[in-house]
Motif scaffolding. Structure first.
Motif, PDB file in Angstrom:
ATOM      1  N   PHE A 141       3.101   0.856  -5.216  1.00 37.35           N
ATOM      2  CA  PHE A 141       3.082   0.714  -6.675  1.00 37.35           C
ATOM      3  C   PHE A 141       2.237  -0.740  -7.141  1.00 37.35           C
ATOM      4  O   PHE A 141       1.670  -0.826  -8.023  1.00 37.35           O
ATOM      5  CB  PHE A 141       3.966   1.764  -7.603  1.00 37.35           C
ATOM      6  CG  PHE A 141       4.295   2.699  -7.261  1.00 37.35           C
ATOM      7  CD1 PHE A 141       2.964   3.709  -6.818  1.00 37.35           C
ATOM      8  CD2 PHE A 141       5.935   2.889  -7.251  1.00 37.35           C
ATOM      9  CE1 PHE A 141       3.901   4.782  -6.029  1.00 37.35           C
ATOM     10  CE2 PHE A 141       6.075   4.227  -6.410  1.00 37.35           C
ATOM     11  CZ  PHE A 141       4.703   5.156  -6.253  1.00 37.35           C
ATOM     12  N   ASP A 142       2.236  -1.535  -6.313  1.00 42.13           N
ATOM     13  CA  ASP A 142       1.738  -2.848  -6.886  1.00 42.13           C
ATOM     14  C   ASP A 142       0.839  -3.342  -5.815  1.00 42.13           C
ATOM     15  O   ASP A 142      -0.027  -2.792  -5.754  1.00 42.13           O
ATOM     16  CB  ASP A 142       3.058  -3.989  -7.132  1.00 42.13           C
ATOM     17  CG  ASP A 142       2.162  -5.104  -7.199  1.00 42.13           C
ATOM     18  OD1 ASP A 142       1.354  -5.446  -7.359  1.00 42.13           O
ATOM     19  OD2 ASP A 142       3.274  -6.053  -8.338  1.00 42.13           O
ATOM     20  N   GLU A 143       2.177  -3.153  -4.237  1.00 42.84           N
ATOM     21  CA  GLU A 143       0.579  -4.162  -3.458  1.00 42.84           C
ATOM     22  C   GLU A 143      -0.244  -3.176  -2.322  1.00 42.84           C
ATOM     23  O   GLU A 143      -1.228  -3.774  -3.108  1.00 42.84           O
ATOM     24  CB  GLU A 143       2.013  -4.478  -2.146  1.00 42.84           C
ATOM     25  CG  GLU A 143       1.359  -5.610  -1.024  1.00 42.84           C
ATOM     26  CD  GLU A 143       2.657  -6.461  -0.171  1.00 42.84           C
ATOM     27  OE1 GLU A 143       2.452  -7.118   0.481  1.00 42.84           O
ATOM     28  OE2 GLU A 143       3.887  -5.814  -0.183  1.00 42.84           O
ATOM     29  N   VAL A 144       0.291  -2.343  -2.182  1.00 35.83           N
ATOM     30  CA  VAL A 144      -0.805  -1.263  -1.811  1.00 35.83           C
ATOM     31  C   VAL A 144      -2.284  -0.978  -3.084  1.00 35.83           C
ATOM     32  O   VAL A 144      -2.771  -0.958  -2.677  1.00 35.83           O
ATOM     33  CB  VAL A 144       0.287   0.194  -1.630  1.00 35.83           C
ATOM     34  CG1 VAL A 144      -0.601   1.057  -1.312  1.00 35.83           C
ATOM     35  CG2 VAL A 144       1.154  -0.276  -0.379  1.00 35.83           C
ATOM     36  N   VAL A 145      -1.395  -0.215  -4.605  1.00 33.58           N
ATOM     37  CA  VAL A 145      -2.080   0.073  -4.809  1.00 33.58           C
ATOM     38  C   VAL A 145      -3.232  -1.474  -5.230  1.00 33.58           C
ATOM     39  O   VAL A 145      -4.570  -0.764  -6.178  1.00 33.58           O
ATOM     40  CB  VAL A 145      -1.601   0.610  -6.741  1.00 33.58           C
ATOM     41  CG1 VAL A 145      -1.064   2.296  -5.960  1.00 33.58           C
ATOM     42  CG2 VAL A 145      -1.042  -0.211  -7.346  1.00 33.58           C
ATOM     43  N   ASN A 146      -2.529  -2.309  -5.754  1.00 39.19           N
ATOM     44  CA  ASN A 146      -3.860  -3.437  -5.764  1.00 39.19           C
ATOM     45  C   ASN A 146      -4.531  -4.141  -4.268  1.00 39.19           C
ATOM     46  O   ASN A 146      -5.398  -5.357  -4.592  1.00 39.19           O
ATOM     47  CB  ASN A 146      -3.289  -4.795  -6.766  1.00 39.19           C
ATOM     48  CG  ASN A 146      -2.485  -4.071  -7.592  1.00 39.19           C
ATOM     49  OD1 ASN A 146      -3.488  -3.690  -8.373  1.00 39.19           O
ATOM     50  ND2 ASN A 146      -1.100  -4.008  -8.096  1.00 39.19           N
ATOM     51  N   GLN A 147      -4.058  -3.192  -4.121  1.00 41.49           N
ATOM     52  CA  GLN A 147      -5.094  -4.150  -1.862  1.00 41.49           C
ATOM     53  C   GLN A 147      -6.764  -4.322  -2.226  1.00 41.49           C
ATOM     54  O   GLN A 147      -7.257  -4.195  -1.884  1.00 41.49           O
ATOM     55  CB  GLN A 147      -4.612  -2.923  -0.660  1.00 41.49           C
ATOM     56  CG  GLN A 147      -5.620  -3.042   0.758  1.00 41.49           C
ATOM     57  CD  GLN A 147      -4.788  -4.621   0.592  1.00 41.49           C
ATOM     58  OE1 GLN A 147      -3.866  -5.047   0.858  1.00 41.49           O
ATOM     59  NE2 GLN A 147      -6.004  -5.174   1.360  1.00 41.49           N
ATOM     60  N   ASP A 148      -6.751  -2.458  -3.222  1.00 42.16           N
ATOM     61  CA  ASP A 148      -8.634  -2.589  -2.791  1.00 42.16           C
ATOM     62  C   ASP A 148      -8.860  -2.044  -4.554  1.00 42.16           C
ATOM     63  O   ASP A 148      -8.028  -1.805  -5.308  1.00 42.16           O
ATOM     64  CB  ASP A 148      -8.976  -1.576  -2.013  1.00 42.16           C
ATOM     65  CG  ASP A 148      -7.657  -0.494  -1.357  1.00 42.16           C
ATOM     66  OD1 ASP A 148      -7.620   0.388  -3.278  1.00 42.16           O
ATOM     67  OD2 ASP A 148      -7.643  -0.469  -0.226  1.00 42.16           O
TER      68      ASP A 148
END
Length: 254
Positions: A38-45
């Motif tokens: 919910f931070d690293e993945v959702v803010n990847q793109d």
């Protein structure tokens, strides 16, 4: 280790006013997973939240994540996925996963929607009749895959030709012709069904190519895989990525 502010903010949007009980029983794991998903993945793109959650719901159907689907469905609704869109995702899953695997998800969907005050049944979305569904399904296949699908429904050995007919009248004529989702959304969720269930790499490569043909390009599909990775793990995500690369290479060679 603490949950990051970005992860907290995203979780607050997903589940306003709620806190996972796993923070009490499994704090280290919950913090690590929360920060990743919910931070690293959702803010990847830059994939928008609604599309992200449509992909997640389809992925959870594909991997048979019934409990996670029950948890994530309210979050999807909070991010703008409509009840009609949820139902269309579940209905279309039957063509790719079979009713044996979709049945509990239909029950969960009805329970969650009813709990949220949604009146069932929802407005009808069908556009075909039993008389014209094959023709309409064939046209959908042509629209998505190309003119080579025009006579696919009557191809193949006599003893198994009925299955190609069913692909036209049932898979495409009964589902892809419905309103509620457009072709690009339907091909994206099909990609997620196939990627999540595994063992369907030939079909996954074919549908990756179909996605690209109608505008869901390679970059978009990589975003979808990335957002679904926390729910299906690395092996199936890497398989999906390989299929996308193979489909893109085939397109380049044409």
């Amino acid at each position: 280790m603490e949950v990051t502010e970005k992860a907290k903010n995203y979780l607050d949007k997903m589940f306003p006013g709620e806190q996972s009980s796993f923070l009490e029983t499994d704090p280290e794991f919950t913090q690590r997973f929360g920060n990743f998903a919910f931070d690293e993945v959702v803010n990847q793109d830059d994939l928008d939240d609604k599309t992200r959650f449509m992909a997640i719901l389809a992925t959870l159907l594909g991997c048979q994540g019934t409990d996670a689907f029950r948890v994530m469905l309210p979050a999807a609704l909070n991010f703008g996925v409509t009840p009609v869109e949820v139902k269309e995702i579940v209905y279309q899953a039957v063509a790719y996963l079979g009713m044996g695997r979709v049945f509990p998800f239909l029950e969960i969907t009805n329970e969650v929607l009813t709990e949220r005050g949604v009146t069932l049944p929802l407005p009808g979305q069908e556009t075909t009749t039993m008389e014209n569904r094959r023709e309409a399904g064939t046209q959908a296949q042509v629209d998505i895959f190309g003119e080579n699908m025009r006579d696919f429904w009557k191809s193949g050995p006599q003893e198994s030709r009925h299955i190609n007919y069913w692909l036209a009248d049932n898979c495409f004529g009964d589902y892809y012709t419905r309103t509620g989702l457009d072709y690009k959304q339907r091909e994206m969720i099909t990609f997620c069904f196939l990627a999540a269930q595994g063992g369907c790499e030939p079909q996954l490569t074919s549908h990756a190519a179909a996605n690209m043909k109608i505008g869901n390009d390679k970059a978009f599909l990589i975003k979808v895989i990335s957002q679904c990775l926390p729910y299906i793990g690395y092996p199936r995500s890497l398989n999906a990525l390989r299929c996308v690369n193979e489909a893109a290479k085939l397109q380049e060679e044409k």
